[in-house]
Design an enzyme around this catalytic site. Structure first.
Site, PDB file in Angstrom:
ATOM      1  N   GLU A  96       0.835  -1.210   0.000  1.00  0.00           N
ATOM      2  CA  GLU A  96       0.000   0.000   0.000  1.00  0.00           C
ATOM      3  C   GLU A  96       0.865   1.253   0.000  1.00  0.00           C
ATOM      4  O   GLU A  96       1.888   1.317   0.681  1.00  0.00           O
ATOM      5  CB  GLU A  96      -0.889   0.058   1.248  1.00  0.00           C
ATOM      6  CG  GLU A  96      -1.803  -1.122   1.445  1.00  0.00           C
ATOM      7  CD  GLU A  96      -3.075  -1.062   0.643  1.00  0.00           C
ATOM      8  OE1 GLU A  96      -3.352  -0.009   0.023  1.00  0.00           O
ATOM      9  OE2 GLU A  96      -3.803  -2.067   0.654  1.00  0.00           O
ATOM     10  N   THR A  97       0.414   2.247  -0.765  1.00  0.00           N
ATOM     11  CA  THR A  97       0.961   3.605  -0.675  1.00  0.00           C
ATOM     12  C   THR A  97      -0.167   4.526  -0.242  1.00  0.00           C
ATOM     13  O   THR A  97      -1.255   4.510  -0.836  1.00  0.00           O
ATOM     14  CB  THR A  97       1.540   4.070  -2.016  1.00  0.00           C
ATOM     15  OG1 THR A  97       2.659   3.242  -2.370  1.00  0.00           O
ATOM     16  CG2 THR A  97       2.006   5.514  -1.938  1.00  0.00           C
TER      17      THR A  97
END
Length: 258
Positions: free
Chosen positions: A42-43
């Site tokens: 995830e970003t």
């Protein structure tokens, strides 16, 4: 950009997330390209508003509706690196308003409860599992309940079969009562570049109400049994759940778009 290891007190543990502060939102296709380039599960991107913070989460493939470890990582960045003035942060997200509080090293996230209900497991998922669950439930994610912690440690996933199904944006949680913790789990996402997520905060939106009922406890400590592992302090508050953990900064950098 900052890369943070979430739900751990040491680098190379927990779940890595990238956190990218923005002055204003960039086009969605560019956000997805950045997430794909970062190549972690995830970003998180955030924009500071007057009294709140806009927050969005992207995997290398899609935008997610909710992500725990990247939210925890964002709060860690705001408080320990960017000197955010308050110990309380209000994030505006696809899953509504999320309140996060910081008490020294411990970060607590107030998330929606997603109690799973009995469900039928798709044939492709069942055939991809080396060990079959005793119970099958579902909320956003499938929740597969096993009899013992060793099953969670030993299970193998046939990725070829598993990747033939699309649960966008969900995944598959496997869980059991813990031997040293209240409960343990692992999390797998079909058709994702990263099959097993190291520590999945959003999965505990379903695990907490389930295990609270099973164990007759409102406060629990959970362990996600990935290779990197992660510890989560959990509380069932009815329609909401509290998920707490710590984080460590691994990397500080600059994204060059030109």
């Amino acid at each position: 950009m900052y890369q943070i290891d979430a739900f751990t007190d040491k680098v190379f543990g927990g779940n890595p997330a990238c956190v990218v502060p923005l002055k204003e939102w960039l086009p969605d296709d560019l956000l997805l390209k950045i997430a794909r380039e970062n190549a972690v599960s995830e970003t998180a991107f955030f924009v500071e508003n007057k009294n709140t913070l806009g927050l969005r989460w992207f995997t290398p493939e899609i935008e997610m509706d909710l992500c725990g470890h990247a939210t925890l990582a964002t709060a860690h960045v705001l408080k320990t690196i960017l000197d955010y003035p308050s110990d309380k942060m209000i994030f505006e997200t696809q899953s509504g308003e999320l309140i996060v509080t910081v008490d020294k090293d411990l970060i607590t996230m107030d998330f929606p409860s997603r109690k799973p209900v009995p469900a039928e497991l798709p044939k492709l998922i069942r055939e991809a599992l080396s060990i079959q669950p005793s119970d099958v439930l579902k909320s956003r994610d499938y929740v597969l309940v096993y009899q013992q912690e060793q099953d969670i440690r030993n299970i193998e996933i046939d990725k070829h079969l598993f990747d033939q199904i699309n649960l966008d944006p969900g995944g598959v949680i496997i869980t059991a009562r813990g031997e040293q913790y209240d409960f343990v789990s692992r999390f797998f996402t079909p058709q994702a570049s990263i099959l097993e997520d190291p520590v999945t905060g959003s999965a505990h939106c379903s695990l907490i109400p389930y295990w609270s009922e099973q164990l007759h406890k409102k406060e629990m400590v959970a362990l996600q049994l990935s290779e990197r592992q992660g510890k989560l302090f959990c509380a069932d508050k009815g329609r909401r759940v509290l998920i707490s953990g710590t984080a460590k900064t691994y990397l500080k950098g600059t994204i060059m778009l030109d």
